[in-house]
Design an enzyme around this catalytic site. Structure first.
Site, short mmCIF file in Angstrom:
data_model
loop_
_atom_site.label_atom_id
_atom_site.label_comp_id
_atom_site.label_asym_id
_atom_site.label_seq_id
_atom_site.Cartn_x
_atom_site.Cartn_y
_atom_site.Cartn_z
CG ASP A 468 53.06 48.57 25.92
OD1 ASP A 468 52.71 48.51 24.73
OD2 ASP A 468 53.88 47.78 26.42
CD GLU A 471 47.70 47.41 21.05
OE1 GLU A 471 47.43 46.79 22.10
OE2 GLU A 471 48.84 47.83 20.79
CG ASP A 533 55.70 44.23 21.46
OD1 ASP A 533 56.31 45.23 21.87
OD2 ASP A 533 54.75 43.72 22.06
CG HIS A 598 65.20 38.41 36.17
ND1 HIS A 598 65.72 39.68 36.12
CD2 HIS A 598 63.87 38.57 36.46
CE1 HIS A 598 64.77 40.56 36.38
NE2 HIS A 598 63.64 39.93 36.59
#
Length: 744
Positions: A468, A471, A533, A598
């Site tokens: 991931d 950049e 994303d 969560h």
């Protein structure tokens, strides 16, 4: 404190509150100079010396948001967490008179605080650049007259160094321009302006021209296919494009250059697959990956314990939703990104790597038996990938092994450096701000970084990594161990990052399966990619589809997206089912969901959670149908990939690849081929119960009905919720018919 950085943070699109704008002004053109201070400063003066003494220019307070803290307005995102605690800063601006060619100025800022104290910046010099006709070291090879005579010009700095070169290529009136890497805004870029610069555009990519995965390459396809050509600007520096936006018959290219102004653009001719093949000869050809990558990938950012992971995989089994790859994002201690959370182990003060035997995993901890878990998943024919980021966090202050690793990076010179090479670069972006960044051009740094992760592959047994980010290199001033600067190498970091992890996997006897969102020229042979994303919206669905078609036009073969988006509240039943059906016919089929603290109700993108949240049990039934169909498609996908790699044809490809002479295909930019035998027409509008499908020349068989249609025409295809229009070439239908028969 008062701060002025002439080059700012290096953000490619938004100037920071403390820089010159532009960094190097052009002679005779307006510019501004900014400084930032804390809230306790009441006056800022810029002392400006331009050949006739020093003039005090009083700075004005102007509003604005420093982009280094911009999170796109998403208060729940990882960007919001990264941006918190910035503190209030004030932007002060002066606008001196434009500088004439051949002149220069010295300046500094002086701040007076409310308590009477003064602070000043260092002195800086600014001299304007000038656009001059001609570009002595511009080469456009095999252009067959496409370079417009007299169009070339150079932006020359005061010291004679060339900063940029600009030139124009001719475009036919009916030409379509496709490529520039992964693009979300359009398939055909004619009429648009854009650039090629790696950038983390968090969500909403299709409303911009920014991208994680740009490339200075595009195909120019004539409306009748008579004059197909392509170009590749052979550089990793930033480039800009005006594709008939300003001049209707011209493609303007502007390229950042080394000081001598050298820039080369090569043109190719031929059919689309020949154009791409010629580019891949330069960029590197994709490597065939194992068949398991074509099965369903599953992931959720809140699956952060062994118990939760196994519960989700058990639910997949119980609901009869076959899964082939599991991506575990929240597995690590979130500090070293090399140790499982809760693991106990001795700190190696010199930053040396650990082996599995060094760790103790508490029975009541988050991950009581990582190797046992991976072994069990393998026994279920599920591959495992672990999440990674190419950064060493420094906020909050690291402790234990993370502190030792950070010290080792600095002491051994393993980090990317800032200008002058005396200070480590600290991430200027919003995600993990101030983190150290490993210099992967440094052989020992690369070896050290990978060695700390080796036990995960050769002992725990994981099958790949979600690589991931990437950049994070902002600024032309950065310095790399191989002697290059940020201007040349920042974009290429995104290529070397997954390649490095691929090397580790190969050394441990595994296929080089990495899963990335960022890249550049050369990423074609750097693993698997997803579209980045995005929210769970219909717009994002359409934009991601465009991204897949454009990425494939540049040679990205193994590509997918987060089914129906990963961020925000869960998608409704209709969007989710339409996205599942479309993803069944894309190279990579995978779902993922963002961290949500969560909170309940869950935002997992599992089929059963969407069914529960939407109250529509059809979601689970339809998802089961398409995941089983996907299992039956795997042999076809593997064979078509193998054939396509040899021919220069990506697995997923726009209709222009196979039918460049057919003008009608440009009216249906969302349709695509999946291999040579299948044509896919996703349903991308809410409430739609059918759509128009364009069938190119030849005979086509509707895979759901077996009915044959003659091509070169539009057909109206009903598309109830459980159906995506898909057609097979008639000559391949006998082989494919069993795939589309329930049970195979």
């Amino acid at each position: 404190m008062i701060r002025h950085r002439p080059h700012g943070s290096g953000h490619p699109y938004e100037p920071t509150d403390d820089q010159r704008v532009p960094v190097i002004p052009s002679a005779g053109e307006p510019f501004e100079v900014r400084a930032s201070t804390g809230a306790d400063v009441e006056v800022v003066v810029c002392e400006w010396e331009a050949g006739d003494g020093v003039t005090a220019l009083t700075a004005a307070v102007e509003g604005g948001t420093d982009p280094a803290g911009d999170n796109g307005g998403d208060s729940d995102s990882h960007l919001a967490a990264a941006a918190s605690g910035r503190g209030d800063r004030t932007r002060w601006v002066v606008r001196p008179a434009p500088l004439a060619e051949g002149t220069a100025a010295r300046y500094r800022f002086v701040a007076r605080h409310r308590d009477g104290r003064t602070r000043a910046t260092s002195w800086h010099t600014v001299a304007p650049a000038v656009w001059r006709q001609g570009a002595a070291r511009l080469r456009v090879t095999a252009d067959t007259g496409r370079l417009v005579e007299g169009s070339a010009s150079s932006l020359v700095a005061a010291d004679g160094a060339v900063l940029r070169v600009r030139f124009a290529l001719r475009l036919a009136p009916d030409a379509h321009v496709v490529g520039f890497g992964e693009r979300y805004n359009a398939v055909d870029q004619r009429g648009h302006t854009l650039d090629a610069q790696v950038f983390e555009q968090y969500k909403g990519q299709g409303f911009t021209t920014r991208t994680y995965l740009p490339m200075p390459f595009a195909m120019v396809l004539g409306g009748d296919g008579a004059d197909n050509w392509a170009f590749h600007v052979r550089t990793s520096r930033r480039t800009w494009y005006d594709i008939a936006a300003s001049d209707p018959d011209l493609l303007w290219i502007e390229a950042q250059t080394p000081p001598d102004g050298a820039v080369e653009t090569v043109c190719f001719g031929g059919a689309p697959h020949e154009l791409l093949s010629a580019f891949l000869d330069e960029a590197g050809r994709p490597e065939e990956l194992p068949d398991w990558v074509f099965r369903l990938w599953a992931s959720g950012n809140e699956w952060n314990t062994q118990q939760r992971v196994m519960a989700e995989m058990d639910r997949h089994r119980d609901e009869d939703i076959p899964v082939g790859a599991l991506v575990i994002e929240a597995w690590s201690d979130e500090a070293t990104f090399t140790a499982f959370r809760d693991a106990q182990y001795p700190v190696t003060e010199d930053g040396a790597p650990h082996r599995l035997g060094d760790f103790t995993f508490p029975p009541d901890g988050a991950w009581p038996d990582p190797k046992g878990m991976v072994d069990e998943l393998h026994s279920r024919d599920i591959k495992v990938l672990l999440w990674q980021i190419p950064l060493m966090k420094t906020r909050p202050a690291p402790r234990g092994q993370a502190a030792a690793d950070a010290r080792a990076m600095i002491e051994h010179g393993y980090t990317v450096m800032e200008e002058g090479g005396t200070r480590p670069y600290r991430n200027r972006g919003w995600w993990f701000p101030q983190a150290l960044m490993p210099d992967l051009t440094h052989p020992k740094a690369r070896q050290w970084w990978l060695a700390k992760r080796r036990y995960l592959v050769d002992e725990v047994g994981v099958d790949g990594f979600k690589t991931d980010g990437g950049e994070h290199a902002w600024g032309d001033d950065l310095r790399y161990d191989d002697g290059t600067t940020g201007a040349l190498t920042n974009n290429l970091f995104t290529v070397e990052y997954p390649r490095a992890y691929g090397e580790l996997l190969r050394e441990c006897g595994k296929a080089p399966v990495t899963f990335s969102r960022a890249g550049f020229t050369g990423s074609q042979n750097a693993g698997v990619f997803w579209a980045g994303d995005e929210d769970s919206t219909w717009d994002a669905y359409r934009h991601s589809l465009t991204a897949g078609i454009t990425a494939s036009a540049c040679g990205i073969v193994y590509w997918g997206w987060d089914i129906a988006g990963f961020s925000g509240d869960v998608p409704d039943a209709e969007l989710y089912v339409r996205a599942v059906a479309a993803s069944c016919f894309m190279p990579i089929m995978q779902y993922h969901s963002e961290y949500n603290h969560h909170r309940l109700p869950l935002r997992d993108r599992t089929p059963w959670n969407i069914a529960d949240r939407s109250g529509d049990p059809r979601v689970l039934e339809i998802s089961r149908t398409y995941t089983h169909l996907r299992e039956r498609l795997v042999p076809y996908l593997a064979q078509e990939t193998r054939t396509g790699l040899a021919q220069g044809k990506p697995l997923m490809r726009g209709l222009f690849f196979d039918d460049p002479r057919d003008r009608r295909i440009w009216d249906f930019p969302d349709q695509f081929r999946l291999g040579s035998a299948l044509l896919v027409a996703p349903v991308t509008e809410p409430g739609a119960t059918g759509r128009e499908v364009y069938l190119p020349h030849g005979d086509w068989v509707d895979v759901w009905t077996g009915r044959t249609h003659t091509g070169s025409r539009v057909v109206e295809r009903a598309a109830p919720l459980d159906l995506i229009p898909v057609y097979a070439t008639a000559d391949r239908w006998a082989d494919l018919e069993p795939v589309f028969t329930t049970g195979g």
